[in-house]
Design an enzyme around this catalytic site. Structure first.
Site, PDB file in Angstrom:
ATOM      1  CB  CYS A   1      -0.628 -13.117 -18.485  1.00 45.12           C
ATOM      2  SG  CYS A   1      -1.462 -11.726 -19.201  1.00 45.12           S
TER       3      CYS A   1
ATOM      4  NE  ARG B   1       3.095 -14.693 -14.224  1.00 37.59           N
ATOM      5  CZ  ARG B   1       4.321 -14.210 -14.311  1.00 37.59           C
ATOM      6  NH1 ARG B   1       5.149 -14.353 -13.303  1.00 37.59           N
ATOM      7  NH2 ARG B   1       4.723 -13.582 -15.392  1.00 37.59           N
TER       8      ARG B   1
ATOM      9  CD1 TRP C   1      -3.663  -7.636 -14.353  1.00 37.58           C
ATOM     10  CD2 TRP C   1      -2.477  -6.711 -16.019  1.00 37.58           C
ATOM     11  NE1 TRP C   1      -3.454  -6.314 -14.042  1.00 37.58           N
ATOM     12  CE2 TRP C   1      -2.732  -5.719 -15.043  1.00 37.58           C
ATOM     13  CE3 TRP C   1      -1.758  -6.357 -17.161  1.00 37.58           C
ATOM     14  CZ2 TRP C   1      -2.297  -4.411 -15.172  1.00 37.58           C
ATOM     15  CZ3 TRP C   1      -1.316  -5.044 -17.287  1.00 37.58           C
ATOM     16  CH2 TRP C   1      -1.579  -4.091 -16.300  1.00 37.58           C
TER      17      TRP C   1
ATOM     18  CG  ASN D   1       2.387 -14.563 -19.651  1.00 40.92           C
ATOM     19  OD1 ASN D   1       1.203 -14.796 -19.801  1.00 40.92           O
ATOM     20  ND2 ASN D   1       3.120 -15.078 -18.684  1.00 40.92           N
ATOM     21  N   GLY D   2       2.715 -10.850 -22.114  1.00 42.19           N
ATOM     22  CA  GLY D   2       3.495  -9.744 -22.670  1.00 42.19           C
ATOM     23  C   GLY D   2       2.696  -8.937 -23.670  1.00 42.19           C
TER      24      GLY D   2
ATOM     25  CD  GLU E   1       5.887  -1.081   0.777  1.00 40.59           C
ATOM     26  OE1 GLU E   1       6.006  -0.360  -0.227  1.00 40.59           O
ATOM     27  OE2 GLU E   1       5.367  -2.216   0.727  1.00 40.59           O
TER      28      GLU E   1
ATOM     29  CE  LYS F   1       2.335  -3.232   0.251  1.00 38.41           C
ATOM     30  NZ  LYS F   1       3.348  -3.738  -0.544  1.00 38.41           N
TER      31      LYS F   1
ATOM     32  CD  GLU G   1       0.048  -3.177  -3.244  1.00 34.15           C
ATOM     33  OE1 GLU G   1       0.128  -3.549  -4.408  1.00 34.15           O
ATOM     34  OE2 GLU G   1       0.996  -3.283  -2.441  1.00 34.15           O
TER      35      GLU G   1
ATOM     36  CG  HIS H   1       6.150  23.634   2.767  1.00 38.51           C
ATOM     37  ND1 HIS H   1       6.462  24.960   2.895  1.00 38.51           N
ATOM     38  CD2 HIS H   1       6.958  22.969   3.630  1.00 38.51           C
ATOM     39  CE1 HIS H   1       7.433  25.106   3.783  1.00 38.51           C
ATOM     40  NE2 HIS H   1       7.746  23.910   4.250  1.00 38.51           N
TER      41      HIS H   1
ATOM     42  CE  LYS I   1       4.379 -11.052  -5.432  1.00 41.15           C
ATOM     43  NZ  LYS I   1       4.297 -10.158  -4.258  1.00 41.15           N
TER      44      LYS I   1
END
Ligand code: M6R
Length: 608
Positions: free
Chosen positions: A2, A27, A74, A100-101, A481, A485, A488, A504, A603
């Site tokens: 957010c 965000r 968000w 936010n939160g 990584e 990438k 996402e 395995h 983000k």
């Protein structure tokens, strides 16, 4: 998670709020809204979906005013919808609030308010705060905040506009960032620096439970008990242009292209012109470095992958044991760490809730803490015992690229510093390595100059359903990584596997048409990786090999090869990450994905 922006001054706040929200869109982006004081009333506009929808609404239904607050959401509590979008008000519209939160005890507060006659219109925890403030409001905003904020549990950053004091914005926070700045006849608040840069570079970070009061003519700060406090100013030297997209189609591509520059900037901060380390910038002196038995690194997502690579650098060069953990696991696990042990967190934003919690836990246990961080003044940079800043500049795309690169550069330099101080490498060896390291940006630039090769590959491969990144040693850490990438931003299923571990179990997933990217930059391990490439090739996989200089051995076992300039094996990941980021980017573009704002992500993850 957010984005918040607020403005009070002598200009119409709507374009300023919209500009701020646009720069904070990374965000959160499932709905957005604004509230302004229009002269007689608090007026709201809210729209589900991207900020574009709010812009359209404001065109058909314009509002204006000299003070206002805005939010890009968000969703956590309540689905993305017009009604759940922020701002929220209390029933009497005495105030409007953005948040936010997560308010963890919102159900408890809500039931108290319902018993007292409050009628709720949304499903959000934020409306609970609005109604709570309205319930206790006695005509004095500061007193109301003093009374109500201690009742809130969880994490929050709140910006509030009271109808009785419409030219003032109040804000407070806990475990969620809030930045305040003052320009000529105007004050501005935001949840992240890029939204404020155009107005001022001198900012104040509001800390837990402090209250900031913004007026056109200045700022005032109070502690949770209402006593006035002085706050230190932080100067942000990021370039305003750095937070803009320029001529690039996406921030992500811009940020990948900035990597050679970010490399040099970070390198120059920690390395002298004569290729010796600025050892005073690193946390420990010789005696302490020698006495270390273990370093624990804790972080999330991409920063966790940087930690995995850091472990390999440090164990290989400095012969120091390194344990790496995911912050959300570490914070609730059995923390087997002792007073005085070395503890590192890695975070681009410096605001990731789980990483902050892990850092605080380590501090409580008496650890010797340090952080690798990109944002000056962020919570992590304030709370860690020592900070190693990365110099990536602002990173806007949700997918971390240049921040990862600068994190692994710093971890590499840390490994060299520890190796030198612990007597594992001589000054000559260090200088040779640093000289070679200084050539890596040119090698990265070559990859960037030939990016069409990767684009062409992506144009032929974007229909692929499964991608496996395999490697050994440093390449395995890098593969983690590369896989993150890709998944996402392109939503293509991808996994990272230690090449020798495939047999395995995971090799069962390989079928005709699977894409396997074999990271094979470590000459000592190439023969082994070749066998693993062959195992998947004969089972129908299309194999792409990424090599450190030419490697004839790859030819028979792969369908395609990409080469980076030949360099010391330990340095290869610093360059090989670039083609992996470009591959993810081009596959996502080919699939028509919203590269900078992938679905369901934000983000900065300031909630658990
Ligand atoms: O700001 P931080 O480095 O603490 O963020 C950690 C992760 O949330 C972040 O790296 C995330 O995994 C990225 N979106 C990956 O590209």
């Amino acid at each position: 998670m957010c984005g918040i922006v607020g403005y009070t001054g002598d200009k119409n706040c709507i374009p300023i709020l919209m500009n701020g929200l646009t720069s904070l869109a990374y965000r959160g982006y499932d709905s957005a809204g604004v509230a302004v004081w229009e002269g007689s009333d608090l007026t709201l506009r809210k729209a589900k979906g991207k900020i574009e929808n709010l812009k359209n609404l404001l065109e058909t239904s314009p509002i204006s005013g000299l003070s206002g607050i805005g939010h890009t959401r968000w969703a956590t509590h309540g689905e993305p919808s017009d009604v759940n979008a922020h701002p929220h008000t209390d029933s009497h519209k005495t105030l409007a609030i953005v948040h936010n939160g997560i308010i963890e005890n919102y159900l408890h507060i809500k039931s108290m308010l319902v018993k007292n006659g409050c009628v709720f219109v949304s499903e959000t925890d934020t409306e609970v705060v609005a109604q709570l403030l309205g319930y206790y409001y006695d005509g004095d905003p500061l007193e109301t905040l003093k009374k109500t904020v201690p009742m809130l549990e969880g994490s929050f950053a709140l910006a509030i506009l009271f109808a009785d004091e419409p030219e003032t914005i109040y804000c407070t926070c806990k475990d969620s960032p809030m930045v305040v700045g003052h320009g000529k006849n105007e004050s501005i608040i935001a949840s992240d620096i890029p939204a404020i840069l155009e107005y001022t570079r001198d900012v104040y970070f509001v800390q837990d439970r402090q209250i900031a009061v913004l007026k056109k003519n200045g700022l005032a700060f109070y502690d949770e008990f209402g006593a006035t406090i002085e706050k230190p100013v932080t100067h942000i030297d990021w370039d305003v242009e750095a937070a803009k997209k320029g001529n690039y189609e996406h921030f992500m591509m811009k940020e990948i292209c900035e990597e050679p520059d970010a490399f040099r900037k970070t390198f120059d901060q920690y390395v002298n012109k004569d290729f010796t380390l600025k050892s005073e910038r690193f946390p420990w002196d010789k005696a302490r470095a020698k006495s270390l038995k273990r370093l624990t690194i804790v972080s999330c997502g991409t920063a966790f992958h940087a930690g995995m690579l850091g472990k390999k650098f440090i164990e290989h060069m400095a012969k120091l044991r390194v344990d790496v953990d995911i912050a959300s696991e570490y914070r609730y696990g059995d923390t087997l760490i002792e007073n005085g042990e070395a503890f590192m967190v890695i975070s681009q934003s410096g605001e990731t809730a789980d990483t902050i919690a892990a850092l605080r836990r380590a501090k409580e246990l008496g650890c010797d803490t340090m952080a690798v961080c990109n944002v000056t003044g962020s919570t992590i940079s304030r709370e860690a015992g020592h900070v190693l800043y990365t110099y990536a500049g602002p990173e806007i795309a949700v997918a971390a690229t240049k921040s990862y690169l600068t994190q692994i550069i710093l971890l590499y330099l840390c490994a060299l510093d520890l190796a030198q101080k612990r007597g594992e490498m001589s000054q000559v060896q260090i200088t040779d390595r640093l000289k070679e390291m200084s050539k890596v940006p040119a090698a990265m630039q070559k990859v960037l100059d030939n990016k069409e090769q990767i684009q062409y590959f992506a144009s032929r491969s974007f229909a692929v359903k499964h991608v496996f990144f395999i490697g050994r040693g440093l390449d395995y850490a890098l593969a983690m990584e590369a896989a993150l990438k890709l998944k996402e931003i392109s939503y293509i299923h991808s996994e990272a596997y230690a090449a020798g571990e495939l047999k395995h179990g995971t090799i069962a997933l390989i079928e005709e048409g699977s894409l396997v990217v074999a990271l094979a930059t470590q000459p000592d391990l190439q023969a082994k990786v070749a066998s693993n490439m062959e195992e998947v090739r004969v089972r129908g996989a299309h194999v792409l090999a990424v090599t450190n200089g030419p490697w004839d051995g790859a030819a028979g076992h792969s369908h395609e090869q990409w080469q980076i300039d030949q360099m010391d094996a330990t340095l290869a990941p610093l360059c090989a990450i670039v083609p992996m980021q470009l591959l993810a980017y081009y596959l996502a573009v080919q699939k028509g994905c919203t590269v900078d704002q992938p679905r369901n992500l934000a983000k900065s993850v300031t909630v658990e």
